[in-house]
Motif scaffolding. Structure first.
Motif, PDB file in Angstrom:
ATOM      1  N   TYR A  26       0.834  -1.205   0.000  1.00 59.00           N
ATOM      2  CA  TYR A  26       0.000   0.000   0.000  1.00 59.00           C
ATOM      3  C   TYR A  26       0.869   1.255   0.000  1.00 59.00           C
ATOM      4  O   TYR A  26       0.580   2.230  -0.707  1.00 59.00           O
ATOM      5  CB  TYR A  26      -0.908   0.021   1.235  1.00 59.00           C
ATOM      6  CG  TYR A  26      -2.023  -0.989   1.240  1.00 59.00           C
ATOM      7  CD1 TYR A  26      -2.439  -1.623   0.070  1.00 59.00           C
ATOM      8  CD2 TYR A  26      -2.684  -1.312   2.423  1.00 59.00           C
ATOM      9  CE1 TYR A  26      -3.470  -2.548   0.081  1.00 59.00           C
ATOM     10  CE2 TYR A  26      -3.721  -2.239   2.443  1.00 59.00           C
ATOM     11  CZ  TYR A  26      -4.107  -2.855   1.273  1.00 59.00           C
ATOM     12  OH  TYR A  26      -5.128  -3.768   1.287  1.00 59.00           O
ATOM     13  N   LEU A  27       1.920   1.213   0.815  1.00 65.39           N
ATOM     14  CA  LEU A  27       2.802   2.380   0.940  1.00 65.39           C
ATOM     15  C   LEU A  27       3.707   2.535  -0.277  1.00 65.39           C
ATOM     16  O   LEU A  27       3.762   3.610  -0.890  1.00 65.39           O
ATOM     17  CB  LEU A  27       3.647   2.253   2.208  1.00 65.39           C
ATOM     18  CG  LEU A  27       4.744   3.311   2.406  1.00 65.39           C
ATOM     19  CD1 LEU A  27       4.132   4.696   2.578  1.00 65.39           C
ATOM     20  CD2 LEU A  27       5.621   2.957   3.605  1.00 65.39           C
ATOM     21  N   ALA A  28       4.418   1.462  -0.623  1.00 62.66           N
ATOM     22  CA  ALA A  28       5.452   1.554  -1.656  1.00 62.66           C
ATOM     23  C   ALA A  28       4.861   1.731  -3.052  1.00 62.66           C
ATOM     24  O   ALA A  28       5.225   2.660  -3.787  1.00 62.66           O
ATOM     25  CB  ALA A  28       6.346   0.312  -1.612  1.00 62.66           C
ATOM     26  N   ILE A  29       3.939   0.834  -3.418  1.00 64.02           N
ATOM     27  CA  ILE A  29       3.360   0.893  -4.762  1.00 64.02           C
ATOM     28  C   ILE A  29       2.252   1.936  -4.831  1.00 64.02           C
ATOM     29  O   ILE A  29       2.232   2.778  -5.740  1.00 64.02           O
ATOM     30  CB  ILE A  29       2.815  -0.489  -5.178  1.00 64.02           C
ATOM     31  CG1 ILE A  29       3.941  -1.515  -5.227  1.00 64.02           C
ATOM     32  CG2 ILE A  29       2.118  -0.401  -6.530  1.00 64.02           C
ATOM     33  CD1 ILE A  29       3.474  -2.937  -5.517  1.00 64.02           C
ATOM     34  N   GLY A  30       1.333   1.880  -3.869  1.00 62.89           N
ATOM     35  CA  GLY A  30       0.166   2.749  -3.929  1.00 62.89           C
ATOM     36  C   GLY A  30       0.474   4.210  -3.676  1.00 62.89           C
ATOM     37  O   GLY A  30       0.164   5.074  -4.504  1.00 62.89           O
ATOM     38  N   ILE A  31       1.113   4.508  -2.547  1.00 61.00           N
ATOM     39  CA  ILE A  31       1.306   5.909  -2.155  1.00 61.00           C
ATOM     40  C   ILE A  31       2.562   6.505  -2.790  1.00 61.00           C
ATOM     41  O   ILE A  31       2.490   7.529  -3.487  1.00 61.00           O
ATOM     42  CB  ILE A  31       1.359   6.030  -0.621  1.00 61.00           C
ATOM     43  CG1 ILE A  31       0.018   5.598  -0.015  1.00 61.00           C
ATOM     44  CG2 ILE A  31       1.689   7.468  -0.213  1.00 61.00           C
ATOM     45  CD1 ILE A  31      -0.015   5.616   1.499  1.00 61.00           C
ATOM     46  N   ILE A  32       3.715   5.860  -2.569  1.00 59.18           N
ATOM     47  CA  ILE A  32       4.957   6.420  -3.125  1.00 59.18           C
ATOM     48  C   ILE A  32       4.938   6.360  -4.649  1.00 59.18           C
ATOM     49  O   ILE A  32       5.258   7.342  -5.333  1.00 59.18           O
ATOM     50  CB  ILE A  32       6.180   5.679  -2.563  1.00 59.18           C
ATOM     51  CG1 ILE A  32       6.251   5.855  -1.049  1.00 59.18           C
ATOM     52  CG2 ILE A  32       7.464   6.187  -3.220  1.00 59.18           C
ATOM     53  CD1 ILE A  32       7.399   5.105  -0.394  1.00 59.18           C
ATOM     54  N   GLY A  33       4.552   5.204  -5.190  1.00 59.79           N
ATOM     55  CA  GLY A  33       4.449   5.095  -6.644  1.00 59.79           C
ATOM     56  C   GLY A  33       3.421   6.056  -7.214  1.00 59.79           C
ATOM     57  O   GLY A  33       3.639   6.671  -8.261  1.00 59.79           O
ATOM     58  N   GLY A  34       2.286   6.207  -6.519  1.00 63.76           N
ATOM     59  CA  GLY A  34       1.254   7.125  -6.988  1.00 63.76           C
ATOM     60  C   GLY A  34       1.699   8.575  -6.962  1.00 63.76           C
ATOM     61  O   GLY A  34       1.406   9.346  -7.884  1.00 63.76           O
ATOM     62  N   LEU A  35       2.411   8.969  -5.909  1.00 65.73           N
ATOM     63  CA  LEU A  35       2.940  10.336  -5.850  1.00 65.73           C
ATOM     64  C   LEU A  35       3.904  10.595  -7.004  1.00 65.73           C
ATOM     65  O   LEU A  35       3.867  11.652  -7.644  1.00 65.73           O
ATOM     66  CB  LEU A  35       3.646  10.565  -4.513  1.00 65.73           C
ATOM     67  CG  LEU A  35       2.760  10.744  -3.278  1.00 65.73           C
ATOM     68  CD1 LEU A  35       3.606  10.758  -2.011  1.00 65.73           C
ATOM     69  CD2 LEU A  35       1.945  12.029  -3.378  1.00 65.73           C
TER      70      LEU A  35
END
Length: 250
Positions: free
Chosen positions: A117-126
């Motif tokens: 959730y953090l690495a792909i979803g949030i950091i990747g999304g940013l």
């Protein structure tokens, strides 16, 4: 590069190339859309079942990873706008590519749902959000009369990427060279990092807000320097004339 272009009325002396290097910008934008949207809209099809098996989770929690990614990408729009107006398309795209690549790279090292959730979803999304806006805006700066046509070509990359990635990635995941889907995530991190090159191609033009601000900052700094120089000269002149005043009175 600017010969034969159209004058930009908003910025005196600025010329919109309407071609030339602008077509390189179109190609860079097309490839960014190809990579970014190809990865974003194929992950659910490519990674869902392997992640469900490896994480021992049901469809819902794993699918959330692929929902967070585009949600954060689009929600980053206002932030990307501020950064693009301040620092320019080139710098924001490069930073976004590095950030998104770092997120996907980090996901390779720890198979954990919340970490995804953090690495792909949030950091990747940013990172994708910082790439997405400049990829569109940069084309508009380089074209005036052909702007619609140029942007149409640029966004074709989304469809091409969405077509290509679901067809290619399953073979990569199942290839003996890779260790299940984690190797595919590592490969996608490397592919995302290629966007740094496309970002570097976005040479800023005088009519970009970031360039206007840069020129204004430079002018203010020069005016301040001249004012300090004039003040120092006046102070020195007064000091030199000071000792002469008593002599004049005598």
């Amino acid at each position: 590069m600017t010969s034969g272009g159209n004058t930009n009325s908003a910025v005196p002396g600025a010329v919109v190339p309407d071609g030339g290097w602008g077509w390189i910008i179109v190609f860079a934008s097309l490839m960014i859309h190809f990579i970014m949207d190809g990865i974003t809209y194929s992950m659910g099809d490519v990674f869902l079942r392997p992640m469900m098996g490896n994480l021992n989770k049901t469809r819902g929690p794993v699918s959330t990873i692929f929902g967070i990614l585009p949600a954060i990408t689009l929600a980053t729009g206002p932030i990307a706008t501020i950064f693009t107006n301040t620092y320019g398309c080139r710098k924001v795209t490069i930073v976004g590519a590095c950030l998104a690549a770092a997120g996907f790279l980090a996901s390779y090292f720890w198979a954990n749902l919340w970490f995804y959730y953090l690495a792909i979803g949030i950091i990747g999304g940013l990172g994708f959000g910082l790439i997405y806006l400049p990829a569109i805006v940069s084309v508009g700066f380089y074209f005036e009369t052909k702007r619609s046509f140029a942007m149409g070509i640029a966004v074709c990359g989304s469809g091409l990427g969405t077509l290509a990635f679901p067809a290619v990635m399953p073979y990569i995941i199942n290839a003996p060279l890779w260790f299940d889907y984690e190797g595919a995530l590592l490969l996608e991190a490397a592919v995302i990092f290629i966007c740094v090159i496309f970002g570097a191609l976005m040479i800023p033009l005088p009519q970009e807000p970031s360039e206007i601000r840069r020129v204004e900052r430079k002018a203010r700094a020069e005016a301040k320097r001249q004012a300090l120089k004039a003040g120092a000269a006046t102070s020195l002149n007064n000091e030199q004339q000071g000792p002469l005043l008593p002599t004049n009175r005598e």
